[in-house]
Design a protein around this motif. Structure first.
Motif, PDB file in Angstrom:
ATOM      1  N   GLU A  73      44.381  38.193  36.502  1.00  0.00           N
ATOM      2  CA  GLU A  73      44.859  39.208  37.443  1.00  0.00           C
ATOM      3  C   GLU A  73      46.000  40.021  36.829  1.00  0.00           C
ATOM      4  N   ASP A  75      46.347  40.593  33.665  1.00  0.00           N
ATOM      5  CA  ASP A  75      45.694  41.451  32.671  1.00  0.00           C
ATOM      6  C   ASP A  75      45.063  42.678  33.325  1.00  0.00           C
ATOM      7  N   GLN A  76      44.515  42.517  34.522  1.00  0.00           N
ATOM      8  CA  GLN A  76      43.946  43.654  35.244  1.00  0.00           C
ATOM      9  C   GLN A  76      45.002  44.702  35.566  1.00  0.00           C
ATOM     10  N   HIS A  77      46.208  44.238  35.836  1.00  0.00           N
ATOM     11  CA  HIS A  77      47.302  45.161  36.149  1.00  0.00           C
ATOM     12  C   HIS A  77      47.952  45.733  34.892  1.00  0.00           C
ATOM     13  N   GLN A  78      47.526  45.251  33.734  1.00  0.00           N
ATOM     14  CA  GLN A  78      48.017  45.720  32.442  1.00  0.00           C
ATOM     15  C   GLN A  78      49.542  45.682  32.347  1.00  0.00           C
TER      16      GLN A  78
END
Length: 160
Positions: A73, A75-78
């Motif tokens: 999660e 990583d999804q938000h970078q």
């Protein structure tokens, strides 16, 4: 100026990652330049922080999800943050997995252990398989799942 107000309004409700805040401002109809300016301003003022966001996300997800799920999660938000050493005052994944097992499976395990017939072992194996699948789907590491199950079973076997 309106984009800055909206950014503060969004951040007053909960932490947002930089990427998430920018996306929300864009969906509200602000131009790319205006939205980026508002996000940069919010970061400079200390209203938005990816580090605070990642800590907040970890604290919200930790009781229910494993480190792999939480890292995905993030990583999804970078945000560019890894979980290793992220939040020191929270429990390790194995302890969180055991507590999740306790909340979800304590009654079922007690019933399986109380069973005196030949189905006892089969019921116990089915319960273990179900619990392992559930924890695995929640992003817990298998090693920690195994440790949690072993401790969970030991605690309840002593009680029986």
């Amino acid at each position: 100026m309106a984009a800055r107000i909206k950014a503060v309004d969004l951040l007053s409700r909960r932490e947002h990652s930089r990427r998430e805040l920018l996306a929300k401002l864009l969906t509200k109809g602000y131009s790319q330049e205006e939205a980026e300016d508002a996000v940069d301003w919010a970061m400079k003022q200390g209203f938005q922080s990816d580090e605070r966001f990642s800590n907040s996300l970890f604290r919200r997800r930790a009781p229910t999800y494993g480190d792999q799920f939480i890292q995905a999660e993030l990583d999804q938000h970078q945000v560019g943050v890894t979980l290793s050493g992220q939040v020191d005052d929270l429990e390790p994944e194995e302890v969180r997995a055991r507590k999740w097992l306790e909340r979800r499976y304590a009654a079922k395990l007690a019933a399986a252990l109380a069973c005196e017939d030949t189905d006892h072992r089969e019921n116990l194996l089915q319960l273990k398989a179900k619990a392992i699948r559930a924890l695995g789907a929640r992003g817990f590491h298998f090693h920690n799942i195994n440790l949690a199950w072993t401790r969970f079973l030991q605690d309840h076997s002593e009680d029986a």
